[in-house]
Design an enzyme around this catalytic site. Structure first.
Site, PDB file in Angstrom:
ATOM      1  N   ILE B 204       0.873  -1.092   0.027  1.00 30.28           N
ATOM      2  CA  ILE B 204      -0.112   0.073  -0.013  1.00 30.28           C
ATOM      3  C   ILE B 204       0.967   1.317  -0.014  1.00 30.28           C
ATOM      4  O   ILE B 204       1.862   1.376   0.720  1.00 30.28           O
ATOM      5  CB  ILE B 204      -0.940  -0.159   1.152  1.00 30.28           C
ATOM      6  N   LYS B 205       0.394   2.189  -0.709  1.00 27.53           N
ATOM      7  CA  LYS B 205       1.392   3.447  -0.806  1.00 27.53           C
ATOM      8  C   LYS B 205       0.289   4.525  -0.705  1.00 27.53           C
ATOM      9  O   LYS B 205      -0.747   4.820  -1.230  1.00 27.53           O
ATOM     10  CB  LYS B 205       1.763   3.678  -2.483  1.00 27.53           C
ATOM     11  N   VAL B 206       0.687   5.359   0.444  1.00 24.87           N
ATOM     12  CA  VAL B 206      -0.078   6.599   0.798  1.00 24.87           C
ATOM     13  C   VAL B 206       0.919   7.639   0.931  1.00 24.87           C
ATOM     14  O   VAL B 206       1.981   7.770   0.918  1.00 24.87           O
ATOM     15  CB  VAL B 206      -0.767   6.373   2.033  1.00 24.87           C
TER      16      VAL B 206
END
Lengths: 305, 305, 305, 305, 305
Positions: B204-206
């Protein structure tokens, strides 16, 4: 980083998509021979091909499928090849640790056949699901069933390459078309290697050829052209040449257990003749693990030397 | 050899097939951070997202797609992510050299939208053909189009995982449901991370969250439970916790170019808060290559330290 | 024989299969510019796009589809592009005579739209059946329908390339996201070219850009980085750079009929800026054939000079 | 061994194939209420529906997906329901330990909507791959989007049942057709339960109804027929009756955290009214685990008493 | 709760999806042997394999398919295996009461064959529809038709596992490759077990091996390695070892009715040799039910002891 030699080898496969080339690179860049352009692969399909006792009784830890993953890792092999069951039994535990080849067809010895053909025991989908870098397939040139095999391989290779998997072909002359001696005859092995290459194999596995010549028509040419039959390195060179002048990776199997001195001499001949490496099953797992690692390291040292 | 930490991370993905786990391992075992459990990934989708001049004019060699492959390699990044065109333009030359992520959907800025949705510009089949280890997909929680995106991602993720590809989700809150400040609010970023994880994302990339709280109902809970808003490391920790208590790999993007001191402080905060690493695009390729490498090495040193 | 320049251009497409590369080579090795790395392509989709009278009344022989095949041949063009009907009407008569591009989507003017999208009027199967070397597809970046177009192109390109057809993308900014002047603004044309390249286009066709800058965020960068807006050759150079630093073939359309002096100046600018060539429709077929041939030869001479 | 009561309940589903009935039996025969015909199910979709902090901050171990599997097991719940991500994160570790429901659609709160519709975030194939006994789907009767939901559910239910999975429907009146008070009005809840049953739900989940009556036409009938509005047990009885006279399993949700005394009174009313049990999310995981287990055991004791 | 032993066994199947692991757990956690890691399965395919009178006349209630479900339940068996018809005839009545195996291929005796192959008489879809936990398939290593069988099994296993069903393989050496005595020879049974495991079987069923050795090449190895042929427990141990060193569940069939003392001795040998249990058909249903239950309980007591 990619070495010049590996880049050169990959350039031979310029018609393949980047997925296939990436997976070929995984073998060439893994283990102790990474970057040298040489390969030593551990294959363990003997449980299926010869039965468990003949394969593993001499070294009982080898009954355990995890043993072979660990052996290939500890010895720094370039990859590990096995049938579906053996890969399923360890692919999760060893996920990402070494390049795998799913051997897609296999053959048992519970029926005596003049014209053998292996059964397809795994799929391209299985290979993807298990994280493999390649699929493997055996053809028996010389068998009356060879057409079925060539056609099956064609379909499998097309599917495998379209999803980026490399294709390894075991090409073992066998069947009613050949004498027993002919199965390893130089002309026949070279011919079988050429067939595998013509079928689109990315990596070709053959047996070391003897100095015997099987086919009369071929014999005439070998004699007329003075193709050397000795020493072994010259025969290796001829097989390498028969694999598109060395533009296809061709590796040699050692066959049944033999004394180590002979084995090392053979490896030296493979190297001298320009072969790409060895695929060594029984000589590896039919001895204690430390001995196997020592032996494999010695072989790798010869290739790297 | 696989480190204990990498093995632990892979164990979080025990429901995935060995193919997905192998491909996750490829990122975790590549580059300068190999084996540490930390990742620094180079993403270059700005050519599509912001246009070429805004992306590359400040460092013109970056117009060349080969530049980014080489930068990721030279800097020892864990992987490289880009849209179809950029990957097609270098996947053959760099076959097997580093783990690739095919960014499957992309968005341009030639139309002003309140509720953005990216277009699907590549396929799972493309990813296999190009030798990628993962596919990437962007969702915009907060957009009125989010349902389309979640459902598109669901189908892509199911297909990708079935063929052993890992799934990376860019989760960027945006759209008519949110204020501009809300797009990086702590509650919103944590929520967006959770949504990606619930959608089955493997990585997951935030964006790094600010101390702002956007939603009234959430704010009550943050205050009642005394969830710390400062320092940044605490906010990172909260986002990591929101990714299944750290059982999903979550990495943080740096956003637009900023001064290096700030960048390094952010990386220290990511590390202190238990984040898995950084995905650094513009800060990497919008400066000269030696500077970029020095900067990326410094970041990796912080993570490895 | 393949020239060094053509080999170099083909090397940019190393991830494509040999079929796509062969078809690209067909354009590069056909006609008067064969081997130069430059292309002049004849497109005739105006019958669909503008209606027959607006297209052909000024030169009535051009109502006949055979006219255009013959014109392209006689003038020594690199290829000929048209919709399904025009190709079906001459593909048999001219089979094997020149490389064809089946324009797969087309748009008419019988409805006024803010956000145009073309209709798919041919298939990859049609292209194979008609012996084409490539398919063509038009996108309108800036249209609210762009997502549909990008996704349609993605699917078509994947299919076309898998059967060895090259993919030509007409990238024409248009729609509610842009002012009229913005459609040919330098920043927008460069952006549109980049999008086509990222979508996997092998050959990109754009309009010659004006010195206008449309987007405020982009304008800042153009000014800060001192990207030259004059002369035209510099703008061409910027668009070429935006096509993966020149690693994608980008050709320029002349737009509506204009006086020949202007046309030749434009071609000189395309050449000076490193463009790959021209795609010249109305300026070719809206004059008598001998004049058209003379004009096209003059253009080719500029490119070859 | 199957109890008489469970056999009776299963007999209501005599048109379903044995696979669906087996999976219904798994819920009825699992946990502390096994064999009683009563169910207490743990649902944890709040991470998606309300965001992580609002869901888990009050009891931080609940950020970890494994926590909920273990809680459901330790408390002896009849089953556990969650979205894809939460199930993927523990399905392997807890394989075979308790019946699972894959919640196939989910909704977030990052956009304010008058007429909500959830996104489909999992598939029937995912449910099989993860070893689930059922799929879950939420409908919002009263929403302008209800037709999409009913039709989506229809297709999912048809597919799920064909492969032997049970279908659980969350039926939550909501949307522009209803007042806020109307969402839990007795007539509306009974109507929503009936709709779920008519859509083929095997298990129906509704909220406990209030004594409010929303629809004028309905109100006339309730008054004419003297349908009792008090006490709660009578309202439960009316909802049960609305679920095919009790021939469909209908369970009630507790809604947000409330004091335990109220909760137990509600459970007593559900039991007295002939309800099949409870689905208790926030009241379970938003307190310390020992307290949650004690509370759930007390509830189960009421049902079993 | 899952026992440590069951968790250990499930860990051998870590490459399978959680669905397959859940269904394996259902067998291991059902009946009187739940949690022990041992299995006693009731198979009733004799009606198809030997005809009804030969199968059921000695105990006429066994003509009724419900009889066998009830027998398996009453005796506390770990599961029940039968062809399509027998399962369809009781799956509804016994839905959810015990884990079922749909025997997917079957063979009759109305034609004398040297090289038998069973017919596929059910599908993976049937197994899902009937609520089964596994599919079963018989191979005859030694038959000239074995290739067809291995390939059919391969396809069935891939499909079954993808939807979470476990795969049980009956591996019965038979056919023109073997002498009658060879069908139960130790080397042949071990080989047949290995083949099933390599084909991806999750549970393997073989006959108890005799002390005979069939194949000359194998005999040499058994003698050289001093693989013990006596007592029976040692032969069982060898077969278990041949199933991936005990990392695959292997159970043994009792064959035709025999006296109970012998049967119990065999079970003791299976236990002593590390076998996972028994699959007992004719010895169970070819006697009165109370006797059958007493006998099965005695066997289970031996395994559990």
């Amino acid at each position: 980083m990619m070495t010049q030699r590996v880049k050169e080898i990959l350039s031979y496969y310029d018609s393949e998509n980047p997925g296939v080339r990436s997976n070929l690179a995984r073998f060439l860049n893994h283990g102790r021979l990474a970057g040298t352009g040489k390969l030593v692969i551990l294959p363990v399909d003997q449980g299926f091909e010869h039965g468990p006792a003949r394969s593993f009784a001499v070294n009982p830890p080898a009954y355990n499928p995890l043993y072979h993953f660990q052996l290939a890792l500890d010895a720094g092999c370039s990859g590990y090849a096995a049938p579906l069951g053996f890969l399923e039994a360890g692919a999760a535990e060893f996920a990402g640790e070494l390049p795998l080849i799913l051997k897609l067809n296999n053959h048992d010895l519970l029926l005596d056949e003049h014209d053998p053909i292996s059964a397809v025991t795994g799929s391209v989908g299985d290979a993807l699901r298990l994280g493999c870098a390649a699929v493997g397939y055996t053809i028996y040139p010389g068998s009356a069933m060879r057409r079925e095999m060539y056609e099956e391989l064609r379909a499998i290779a097309e599917e495998a390459k379209s999803v980026g998997l490399a294709v390894v072909v075991w090409s073992y002359p066998r069947g009613s078309g050949l004498s027993k001696e002919g199965e390893t005859a130089l002309d026949v092995v070279a011919y079988a290697a050429q067939i595998a290459a013509q079928l689109g194999a990315n990596i070709i596995k053959v047996k070391l050829p003897s100095a015997h010549l099987e086919q009369a028509e071929a014999k005439k040419v070998y004699e007329a052209q003075k193709i050397p039959l000795e020493p072994l390195a010259e025969r290796v060179r001829h097989v390498v040449q028969s694999c598109f002048d060395g533009r296809r990776i061709v590796i040699f199997s050692g066959g049944p257990r033999e004394d180590d001195a002979t084995l090392y001499e053979e490896v030296k001949a493979i190297k001298a003749g320009g072969g790409y490496g060895s695929i060594i099953g029984r000589n590896s797992f039919q001895r204690k693990k430390p001995d196997a690692i020592a032996m494999l390291h010695k072989i790798m040292d010869i290739y790297a030397g």
